[in-house]
Scaffold this motif. Structure first.
Motif, PDB file in Angstrom:
ATOM      1  N   PRO A  72       0.512  -1.191  -0.623  1.00 33.21           N
ATOM      2  CA  PRO A  72      -0.192   0.124  -0.223  1.00 33.21           C
ATOM      3  C   PRO A  72       0.627   1.527  -0.018  1.00 33.21           C
ATOM      4  O   PRO A  72       1.727   0.834   0.296  1.00 33.21           O
ATOM      5  CB  PRO A  72      -0.788   0.320   1.455  1.00 33.21           C
ATOM      6  CG  PRO A  72      -1.115  -1.872   1.849  1.00 33.21           C
ATOM      7  CD  PRO A  72       0.638  -2.079   0.687  1.00 33.21           C
ATOM      8  N   VAL A  73       0.578   2.445  -0.459  1.00 23.57           N
ATOM      9  CA  VAL A  73       1.130   3.375  -0.281  1.00 23.57           C
ATOM     10  C   VAL A  73       0.446   4.666  -0.678  1.00 23.57           C
ATOM     11  O   VAL A  73      -0.754   4.569  -0.940  1.00 23.57           O
ATOM     12  CB  VAL A  73       1.790   3.655  -2.305  1.00 23.57           C
ATOM     13  CG1 VAL A  73       2.850   4.740  -1.976  1.00 23.57           C
ATOM     14  CG2 VAL A  73       2.945   2.883  -3.093  1.00 23.57           C
ATOM     15  N   THR A  74       0.372   5.433   0.039  1.00 22.00           N
ATOM     16  CA  THR A  74      -0.192   6.653   0.547  1.00 22.00           C
ATOM     17  C   THR A  74       0.619   8.046   0.853  1.00 22.00           C
ATOM     18  O   THR A  74       2.141   8.100   0.970  1.00 22.00           O
ATOM     19  CB  THR A  74      -1.162   7.028   2.003  1.00 22.00           C
ATOM     20  OG1 THR A  74      -1.965   7.754   2.129  1.00 22.00           O
ATOM     21  CG2 THR A  74       0.046   6.565   3.508  1.00 22.00           C
ATOM     22  N   SER A  75       0.393   8.748   0.581  1.00 23.86           N
ATOM     23  CA  SER A  75       0.504  10.524   0.404  1.00 23.86           C
ATOM     24  C   SER A  75      -0.211  11.563   1.463  1.00 23.86           C
ATOM     25  O   SER A  75      -1.188  11.328   1.614  1.00 23.86           O
ATOM     26  CB  SER A  75       0.822  10.647  -1.095  1.00 23.86           C
ATOM     27  OG  SER A  75      -0.310  10.987  -1.418  1.00 23.86           O
ATOM     28  N   SER A  76       0.086  12.553   1.882  1.00 26.78           N
ATOM     29  CA  SER A  76      -0.064  13.991   2.352  1.00 26.78           C
ATOM     30  C   SER A  76      -1.648  14.085   1.744  1.00 26.78           C
ATOM     31  O   SER A  76      -2.799  14.423   2.920  1.00 26.78           O
ATOM     32  CB  SER A  76       0.831  14.384   3.051  1.00 26.78           C
ATOM     33  OG  SER A  76       2.129  14.608   2.939  1.00 26.78           O
ATOM     34  N   ASN A  77      -1.241  14.601   0.870  1.00 27.38           N
ATOM     35  CA  ASN A  77      -2.682  15.039  -0.260  1.00 27.38           C
ATOM     36  C   ASN A  77      -3.920  13.788   0.398  1.00 27.38           C
ATOM     37  O   ASN A  77      -5.053  13.865   0.346  1.00 27.38           O
ATOM     38  CB  ASN A  77      -2.485  15.533  -1.242  1.00 27.38           C
ATOM     39  CG  ASN A  77      -2.335  16.832  -1.650  1.00 27.38           C
ATOM     40  OD1 ASN A  77      -1.853  17.558  -0.208  1.00 27.38           O
ATOM     41  ND2 ASN A  77      -1.354  17.072  -2.085  1.00 27.38           N
ATOM     42  N   LYS A  78      -3.008  12.469  -0.683  1.00 26.07           N
ATOM     43  CA  LYS A  78      -4.105  11.471   0.058  1.00 26.07           C
ATOM     44  C   LYS A  78      -5.152  11.103   1.052  1.00 26.07           C
ATOM     45  O   LYS A  78      -6.038  11.117   0.774  1.00 26.07           O
ATOM     46  CB  LYS A  78      -3.673   9.822  -0.803  1.00 26.07           C
ATOM     47  CG  LYS A  78      -4.906   8.344  -0.783  1.00 26.07           C
ATOM     48  CD  LYS A  78      -4.532   7.865  -1.280  1.00 26.07           C
ATOM     49  CE  LYS A  78      -5.691   6.527  -1.927  1.00 26.07           C
ATOM     50  NZ  LYS A  78      -4.736   5.206  -2.008  1.00 26.07           N
ATOM     51  N   ALA A  79      -3.667  11.281   2.541  1.00 20.68           N
ATOM     52  CA  ALA A  79      -4.873  11.680   3.358  1.00 20.68           C
ATOM     53  C   ALA A  79      -5.648  12.094   3.771  1.00 20.68           C
ATOM     54  O   ALA A  79      -6.535  11.493   4.340  1.00 20.68           O
ATOM     55  CB  ALA A  79      -3.407  11.463   4.920  1.00 20.68           C
ATOM     56  N   ILE A  80      -5.393  13.207   3.675  1.00 22.38           N
ATOM     57  CA  ILE A  80      -6.124  14.991   3.873  1.00 22.38           C
ATOM     58  C   ILE A  80      -7.737  14.913   3.168  1.00 22.38           C
ATOM     59  O   ILE A  80      -8.373  14.620   3.505  1.00 22.38           O
ATOM     60  CB  ILE A  80      -5.665  15.600   3.194  1.00 22.38           C
ATOM     61  CG1 ILE A  80      -4.550  16.313   4.267  1.00 22.38           C
ATOM     62  CG2 ILE A  80      -6.784  17.125   3.008  1.00 22.38           C
ATOM     63  CD1 ILE A  80      -3.861  17.436   3.565  1.00 22.38           C
ATOM     64  N   ALA A  81      -7.587  13.865   1.644  1.00 24.32           N
ATOM     65  CA  ALA A  81      -8.904  13.373   1.460  1.00 24.32           C
ATOM     66  C   ALA A  81      -9.470  12.494   2.216  1.00 24.32           C
ATOM     67  O   ALA A  81     -10.958  12.471   1.806  1.00 24.32           O
ATOM     68  CB  ALA A  81      -9.164  12.893  -0.001  1.00 24.32           C
ATOM     69  N   LEU A  82      -8.722  11.627   1.921  1.00 23.18           N
ATOM     70  CA  LEU A  82      -9.584  10.424   3.229  1.00 23.18           C
ATOM     71  C   LEU A  82     -10.337  10.640   4.276  1.00 23.18           C
ATOM     72  O   LEU A  82     -11.253  10.600   4.528  1.00 23.18           O
ATOM     73  CB  LEU A  82      -8.392   8.888   3.207  1.00 23.18           C
ATOM     74  CG  LEU A  82      -8.712   8.416   1.889  1.00 23.18           C
ATOM     75  CD1 LEU A  82      -7.656   6.819   1.649  1.00 23.18           C
ATOM     76  CD2 LEU A  82      -9.405   8.540   0.356  1.00 23.18           C
TER      77      LEU A  82
END
Length: 235
Positions: free
Chosen positions: A218-228
């Motif tokens: 799994p890969v995440t990012s700062s922006n993806k974490a904010i959106a989720l």
């Protein structure tokens, strides 16, 4: 029933409620407004305010990071007339390097203020991820601070790699990101539950898809974490 008849009744179909969310964006960040709507699934209305550090710089140093936090009250005031469920500080490094001051500023807000760093932690916890491989565009010393902050939150960083840049994050290419990940030890990637691309200022949507296929993690990012995080029910 014909297609025309079906479409005539489309107004009767239930629509998901939209949540209104504020986002505090560093004034030189050109990526946040591009990526958040792509992950928002059409269920979030994003309202942006710019964080302008008093010294007027854009390079990631102590003055810039502290200046962003000091600009938070003014940016919150810009959003104060909107019906917001919560507000996000869309600068990961400002939060984990200025933690005490950010907590102080956020506590004074009538609306909950969540940092990108907190959003990442929340996503990791929701998936039971306790070990990560960390990739950033930051100067090395900033990345080292983030490794320590993750450890203090119970998240083990199995390995980290950074570009060592203080500015120009929007221009980081996919090839640069791939090469940066290749700097990680194979064992660090294998031991990690998730790969984290920290920083709201570099583009990560395409990188996440590519790295997920390449690494099988799994890969995440700062922006993806904010959106989720914004898609969750408001407290």
């Amino acid at each position: 029933m014909t297609l025309q008849q079906t479409s005539d009744h489309s107004h009767l179909l239930p629509c998901p409620s939209l949540s209104h969310v504020g986002v505090l964006v560093p004034w030189a960040n050109a990526v946040v407004e591009t990526e958040l709507p792509e992950w928002g699934r059409g269920r979030t209305v994003w309202h942006y305010a710019r964080l302008v550090p008093a010294h007027g710089g854009t390079a990631l140093d102590d003055d810039f990071l502290s200046g962003l936090i000091e600009a938070v009250p003014g940016a919150l005031h810009q959003l104060s007339r909107l019906p917001l469920g919560r507000v996000y500080l869309a600068c990961t490094s400002a939060a984990f390097t200025q933690l005490d001051r950010f907590t102080e500023v956020a506590t004074g807000s009538p609306v909950r203020v969540v940092s990108a760093f907190e959003a990442i932690l929340a996503q990791l916890r929701s998936h039971g991820a306790r070990k990560i491989a960390l990739v950033t565009p930051y100067p090395d010393e900033i990345t080292e601070v983030e490794v320590i902050q993750f450890a203090e939150q119970g998240v083990i960083v199995t390995g980290s790699a950074s570009l060592g840049q203080a500015d120009g994050y929007a221009e980081v290419t996919l090839n640069q990101q791939a090469a940066l990940v290749d700097q990680l030890r194979k064992e660090a990637v294998q031991q990690a539950d998730t790969i984290v691309l920290s920083c709201t200022g570099w583009p990560t949507r395409v990188a996440i898809k590519m790295l997920r296929r390449r690494l099988g993690r799994p890969v995440t990012s700062s922006n993806k974490a904010i959106a989720l995080h914004a898609l969750q029910e408001h407290p």
